[in-house]
Scaffold this active site. Sequence first.
Site, mmCIF file in Angstrom:
data_model
loop_
_atom_site.group_PDB
_atom_site.id
_atom_site.type_symbol
_atom_site.label_atom_id
_atom_site.label_comp_id
_atom_site.label_asym_id
_atom_site.label_seq_id
_atom_site.Cartn_x
_atom_site.Cartn_y
_atom_site.Cartn_z
ATOM 1 N N GLU A 40 35.660 55.612 8.027
ATOM 2 C CA GLU A 40 35.590 57.070 7.809
ATOM 3 C C GLU A 40 37.003 57.678 7.904
ATOM 4 O O GLU A 40 37.808 57.239 8.713
ATOM 5 C CB GLU A 40 34.698 57.682 8.904
ATOM 6 C CG GLU A 40 34.418 59.149 8.754
ATOM 7 C CD GLU A 40 33.517 59.700 9.877
ATOM 8 O OE1 GLU A 40 33.468 59.083 10.971
ATOM 9 O OE2 GLU A 40 32.863 60.734 9.661
ATOM 10 N N LYS A 110 28.499 62.712 3.536
ATOM 11 C CA LYS A 110 27.867 62.562 4.858
ATOM 12 C C LYS A 110 26.815 63.660 5.072
ATOM 13 O O LYS A 110 27.114 64.860 4.936
ATOM 14 C CB LYS A 110 28.946 62.655 5.932
ATOM 15 C CG LYS A 110 28.465 62.374 7.347
ATOM 16 C CD LYS A 110 29.658 62.463 8.311
ATOM 17 C CE LYS A 110 29.327 62.028 9.721
ATOM 18 N NZ LYS A 110 30.471 62.168 10.637
ATOM 19 N N CYS A 151 29.102 57.087 9.595
ATOM 20 C CA CYS A 151 29.251 57.297 11.040
ATOM 21 C C CYS A 151 28.016 57.896 11.730
ATOM 22 O O CYS A 151 27.036 57.193 11.949
ATOM 23 C CB CYS A 151 30.509 58.102 11.314
ATOM 24 S SG CYS A 151 31.135 57.835 12.997
#
Length: 264
Positions: A40, A110, A151
């Site tokens: 990330e 995300k 993540c």
Amino acid sequence: MRVAVCQLNSREDRDQNLRVARDLLERAAGAGAELAVLPEYVDYLGPGKTAPKPESADGEFAQFFGRAARELGIWVHAGSFHESGPDDEHTYNTSLVFSPQGELTATYRKIHLYDVEIAGRVSYQESRSVAPGAETVVAEIAGVPVGLSICYDLRFPELYRRLAIAGARVLVVPAAFMMHTGRDHWEVLLRARAIENQCYVIAAGQIGDHEPSRTCFGRSMVIDPWGTVLAQAPDDITIATADLDMPRLDRIRAELPSLANRRL
Ligand SMILES: NC(=O)CCC(=O)C(=O)O
């Protein structure tokens, strides 16, 4: 299919971050990887006030990694970067996937944003500066369906179940997982996602100190659908490789058909 996780320590110097990423991609290609995965925020992990201007999904960042994929002849999952968002206050946290021909073949933003307050340990409000994505993505990489995530998404099993039902056989997790949570949660969550969805999991993390309030856990890993850790990076800026065995995945799904046996 040989895959590599590339473990970085991105900081404020964007050009230096990209140079290190390119070096790790070269090592991955040299080790015979068909797919290399970066963590990330490859482009920048520093204080918000010095963050570089966000760019579009066909900007310099994309061109840099498209060129790397083409020159090295491998699939590149470019971790994530600060993409221009829906307004001046918000970016997207976006993953891009490039084919060995250098074409952009998948984009994922995300979905779950890291908004947490752990007293005296972690204070982070990602949604102040990042807008959430809204679409789940299964990308075709070297003929294999690969579910994308980033993540904090890792804590939301319903996302991965949706990806598995949509056909994913591999799940990718580029991350900048915090040291405080990572030491207790990172491996457990990754192995759980692998076991419950009977998928390979490729998880590339940032490692070390990035700014006074952020230290990342690292321990990038590749896990098989049985939950076995096939490869784990040491606490360094480096790569780790593993071979994905798709007939083994088919055997596991046939012998212990928990995905097929689900009732909800
Ligand atoms: N960048 C992130 O999403 C951090 C997630 C994290 O550290 C966690 O514990 O979850």
